[in-house]
Design a protein around this motif. Structure first.
Motif, PDB file in Angstrom:
ATOM      1  N   GLY A   1       0.815  -1.211   0.000  1.00  0.00           N
ATOM      2  CA  GLY A   1       0.000   0.000   0.000  1.00  0.00           C
ATOM      3  C   GLY A   1       0.843   1.252   0.000  1.00  0.00           C
ATOM      4  N   PHE A   2       0.174   2.355  -0.326  1.00  0.00           N
ATOM      5  CA  PHE A   2       0.757   3.691  -0.239  1.00  0.00           C
ATOM      6  C   PHE A   2       0.014   4.469   0.842  1.00  0.00           C
ATOM      7  CE2 PHE A   2       1.542   2.537  -4.737  1.00  0.00           C
ATOM      8  CZ  PHE A   2       2.916   2.761  -4.819  1.00  0.00           C
ATOM      9  N   HIS A   3       0.706   5.465   1.443  1.00  0.00           N
ATOM     10  CA  HIS A   3       0.179   6.153   2.628  1.00  0.00           C
ATOM     11  C   HIS A   3       0.506   7.651   2.555  1.00  0.00           C
ATOM     12  CE1 HIS A   3      -0.783   6.923   6.789  1.00  0.00           C
ATOM     13  NE2 HIS A   3      -0.625   5.663   7.229  1.00  0.00           N
ATOM     14  N   PRO A   4       0.231   8.319   1.421  1.00  0.00           N
ATOM     15  CA  PRO A   4       0.597   9.739   1.324  1.00  0.00           C
ATOM     16  C   PRO A   4      -0.327  10.634   2.140  1.00  0.00           C
ATOM     17  CG  PRO A   4      -0.579   9.077  -0.648  1.00  0.00           C
ATOM     18  CD  PRO A   4      -0.356   7.817   0.163  1.00  0.00           C
ATOM     19  N   ALA A   5       0.253  11.656   2.749  1.00  0.00           N
ATOM     20  CA  ALA A   5      -0.486  12.615   3.577  1.00  0.00           C
ATOM     21  C   ALA A   5      -0.417  13.996   2.925  1.00  0.00           C
ATOM     22  CB  ALA A   5       0.096  12.665   4.979  1.00  0.00           C
ATOM     23  N   PHE A   6      -1.568  14.631   2.792  1.00  0.00           N
ATOM     24  CA  PHE A   6      -1.648  15.944   2.157  1.00  0.00           C
ATOM     25  C   PHE A   6      -2.167  16.980   3.151  1.00  0.00           C
ATOM     26  CE2 PHE A   6      -1.561  12.858  -1.138  1.00  0.00           C
ATOM     27  CZ  PHE A   6      -0.780  13.458  -2.115  1.00  0.00           C
ATOM     28  N   ARG A   7      -1.782  18.204   2.928  1.00  0.00           N
ATOM     29  CA  ARG A   7      -2.142  19.267   3.852  1.00  0.00           C
ATOM     30  C   ARG A   7      -3.653  19.496   3.857  1.00  0.00           C
ATOM     31  NH1 ARG A   7       2.397  22.671   5.329  1.00  0.00           N
ATOM     32  NH2 ARG A   7       4.283  21.732   4.470  1.00  0.00           N
ATOM     33  N   TRP A   8      -4.181  19.571   5.073  1.00  0.00           N
ATOM     34  CA  TRP A   8      -5.608  19.839   5.283  1.00  0.00           C
ATOM     35  C   TRP A   8      -5.714  20.805   6.450  1.00  0.00           C
ATOM     36  CZ3 TRP A   8      -9.223  16.032   8.237  1.00  0.00           C
ATOM     37  CH2 TRP A   8     -10.523  16.562   8.307  1.00  0.00           C
TER      38      TRP A   8
ATOM     39  N   HIS B   1     -13.057  16.293  11.185  1.00  0.00           N
ATOM     40  CA  HIS B   1     -12.135  15.622  12.103  1.00  0.00           C
ATOM     41  C   HIS B   1     -12.850  14.639  13.027  1.00  0.00           C
ATOM     42  CE1 HIS B   1      -8.114  17.260  11.397  1.00  0.00           C
ATOM     43  NE2 HIS B   1      -8.738  18.345  10.970  1.00  0.00           N
ATOM     44  N   ASP B   2     -14.127  14.851  13.273  1.00  0.00           N
ATOM     45  CA  ASP B   2     -14.849  13.926  14.141  1.00  0.00           C
ATOM     46  C   ASP B   2     -14.879  12.510  13.578  1.00  0.00           C
ATOM     47  OD1 ASP B   2     -15.341  15.973  15.882  1.00  0.00           O
ATOM     48  OD2 ASP B   2     -17.437  16.269  15.302  1.00  0.00           O
ATOM     49  N   TYR B   3     -14.801  12.384  12.261  1.00  0.00           N
ATOM     50  CA  TYR B   3     -14.807  11.050  11.652  1.00  0.00           C
ATOM     51  C   TYR B   3     -13.637  10.196  12.123  1.00  0.00           C
ATOM     52  CZ  TYR B   3     -18.341  12.300   8.104  1.00  0.00           C
ATOM     53  OH  TYR B   3     -19.489  12.670   7.454  1.00  0.00           O
TER      54      TYR B   3
ATOM     55  N   PRO C   1      -7.062  13.191  14.930  1.00  0.00           N
ATOM     56  CA  PRO C   1      -8.035  14.260  15.100  1.00  0.00           C
ATOM     57  C   PRO C   1      -7.361  15.589  15.435  1.00  0.00           C
ATOM     58  CG  PRO C   1      -8.820  12.265  16.158  1.00  0.00           C
ATOM     59  CD  PRO C   1      -7.416  11.989  15.712  1.00  0.00           C
ATOM     60  N   GLY C   2      -7.668  16.609  14.645  1.00  0.00           N
ATOM     61  CA  GLY C   2      -7.099  17.935  14.851  1.00  0.00           C
ATOM     62  C   GLY C   2      -5.810  18.188  14.122  1.00  0.00           C
ATOM     63  N   ALA C   3      -5.189  17.141  13.557  1.00  0.00           N
ATOM     64  CA  ALA C   3      -3.921  17.315  12.841  1.00  0.00           C
ATOM     65  C   ALA C   3      -4.184  17.925  11.462  1.00  0.00           C
ATOM     66  CB  ALA C   3      -3.211  15.981  12.700  1.00  0.00           C
ATOM     67  N   PRO C   4      -3.256  18.732  10.947  1.00  0.00           N
ATOM     68  CA  PRO C   4      -3.490  19.439   9.681  1.00  0.00           C
ATOM     69  C   PRO C   4      -3.064  18.647   8.440  1.00  0.00           C
ATOM     70  CG  PRO C   4      -1.525  20.311  10.728  1.00  0.00           C
ATOM     71  CD  PRO C   4      -2.067  19.263  11.656  1.00  0.00           C
ATOM     72  N   TYR C   5      -3.500  17.419   8.354  1.00  0.00           N
ATOM     73  CA  TYR C   5      -3.239  16.615   7.166  1.00  0.00           C
ATOM     74  C   TYR C   5      -4.348  15.589   7.002  1.00  0.00           C
ATOM     75  CZ  TYR C   5      -1.518  13.029  10.418  1.00  0.00           C
ATOM     76  OH  TYR C   5      -1.430  12.116  11.435  1.00  0.00           O
ATOM     77  N   ILE C   6      -4.482  15.071   5.781  1.00  0.00           N
ATOM     78  CA  ILE C   6      -5.375  13.959   5.502  1.00  0.00           C
ATOM     79  C   ILE C   6      -4.617  12.952   4.643  1.00  0.00           C
ATOM     80  CG2 ILE C   6      -6.395  15.187   3.525  1.00  0.00           C
ATOM     81  CD1 ILE C   6      -8.223  12.629   5.764  1.00  0.00           C
ATOM     82  N   CYS C   7      -4.623  11.703   5.056  1.00  0.00           N
ATOM     83  CA  CYS C   7      -3.990  10.636   4.292  1.00  0.00           C
ATOM     84  C   CYS C   7      -5.020  10.008   3.361  1.00  0.00           C
ATOM     85  CB  CYS C   7      -3.426   9.566   5.218  1.00  0.00           C
ATOM     86  SG  CYS C   7      -2.024  10.123   6.208  1.00  0.00           S
ATOM     87  N   VAL C   8      -4.649   9.902   2.104  1.00  0.00           N
ATOM     88  CA  VAL C   8      -5.449   9.215   1.094  1.00  0.00           C
ATOM     89  C   VAL C   8      -4.664   7.964   0.732  1.00  0.00           C
ATOM     90  CG1 VAL C   8      -6.479   9.356  -1.201  1.00  0.00           C
ATOM     91  CG2 VAL C   8      -6.398  11.402   0.266  1.00  0.00           C
TER      92      VAL C   8
END
Length: 290
Positions: free
Chosen positions: A142-149, A198-200, A242-249
């Motif tokens: 798998g790949f685990h890239p994190a992008f700014r959110w 972020h609640d998700y 939760p609360g961190a400024p990134y989202i991993c797709v």
């Protein structure tokens, strides 16, 4: 540890580390950074490569042909030094071969190559796993890239969406004690669209074993869009702290061990098995729009 390799073209500059063949930076020519910076206050990863497992194993061990081997979450590739085999202005290829350390956790002869290539405003990352052994070789990848959110230049008030190109509403599953709880849950997508909140992520990752398709977009209200394509990666996860400024797709071919199912590598959901001499290709790309 060797220095990062920089590849670039008229649109993007991308840094790639020999450690894990990890994407370290994706920067537009106007200076905007799209990838998460690995701030240790939240998470030091940026875009780790997951091999030979995705997720956790019970008690951090797997069994192969009935024998037990230590295996940390997401495998060893992300913490292994790769060898640079090809480098050009807009592409590079790193390769990982077995070592004494890898054989202690994964007793196979294999080759794992990771290629980064730029074309216009698109970065494509391709992996090839080859079985160099004389017996069948099971693995997950798998790949685990994190992008700014929020995305660069925006603030938390901008709503960000994940939109599946197939407009599906795939069922979701969760982790329990780090292992998969296979109980299907209602899809958070409506007509293929999910407004990120972020609640998700209070209950860890959102995992979609099937149905999310091979294309999606991450977009910001009144802002830019990132358009993703996946190759041979049927599973999707979304994750942040939760609360961190990134989202991993995260596109995967393989998932964590199912809760209560034991440590056998071949029994993990979506495990891929290669015959001797066989290889498999996986990939993801992101096109930056805006």
């Amino acid at each position: 540890m060797s220095d990062d390799i920089l590849i670039e073209n008229e649109n993007l500059a991308v840094a790639v580390s020999p450690l894990g063949a990890e994407t370290r930076s994706i920067t537009s020519r106007d200076g905007r950074e799209w990838l998460w910076d690995g701030d240790p206050a939240f998470w030091t990863g940026r875009a780790p490569v997951l091999f030979p497992i995705v997720g956790k194993a019970p008690d951090n061990r797997v069994t192969i042909d009935g024998m037990a081997f230590p295996m940390q979450q997401h495998g060893f590739a992300r913490k292994s030094e790769f060898t640079l085999e090809e480098s050009a202005a807009s592409s590079c290829r790193f390769v990982l071969a077995p070592t004494a350390d890898t054989r202690m956790a994964y007793p196979f002869e294999f080759s794992l190559s990771i290629t980064h290539a730029l074309a216009g405003a698109t970065l494509t990352v391709t992996a090839e796993v080859a079985n160099r052994d004389d017996r069948a070789m099971p693995f997950g990848f798998g790949f685990h890239p994190a992008f700014r959110w929020p995305m660069p230049g925006l603030n938390k008030g901008h709503v960000h969406h994940i939109t599946l190109d197939n407009r599906a509403e795939p069922a979701m599953i969760r982790l329990r004690d780090g292992l998969l709880d296979p109980t299907p849950l209602a899809s958070p997508f409506a007509d293929g669209v999910l407004a990120l909140d972020h609640d998700y992520f209070e209950e860890d990752a959102m995992i979609f074993p099937e149905g999310a398709g091979d294309r999606l977009s991450l977009s910001a209200e009144d802002g830019p869009s990132l358009h993703f394509r996946f190759e041979n990666l049927p599973n999707l996860a979304l994750w942040t702290k939760p609360g961190a400024p990134y989202i991993c797709v995260e596109p995967w071919h393989g998932m964590a061990a199912a809760h209560g199912k034991g440590p056998a590598l071949e029994d993990r959901p979506f495990t891929r098995t290669l015959a001797p001499g066989e290889s498999a290709r996986f990939g993801w790309s992101v096109a930056i729009d805006g």
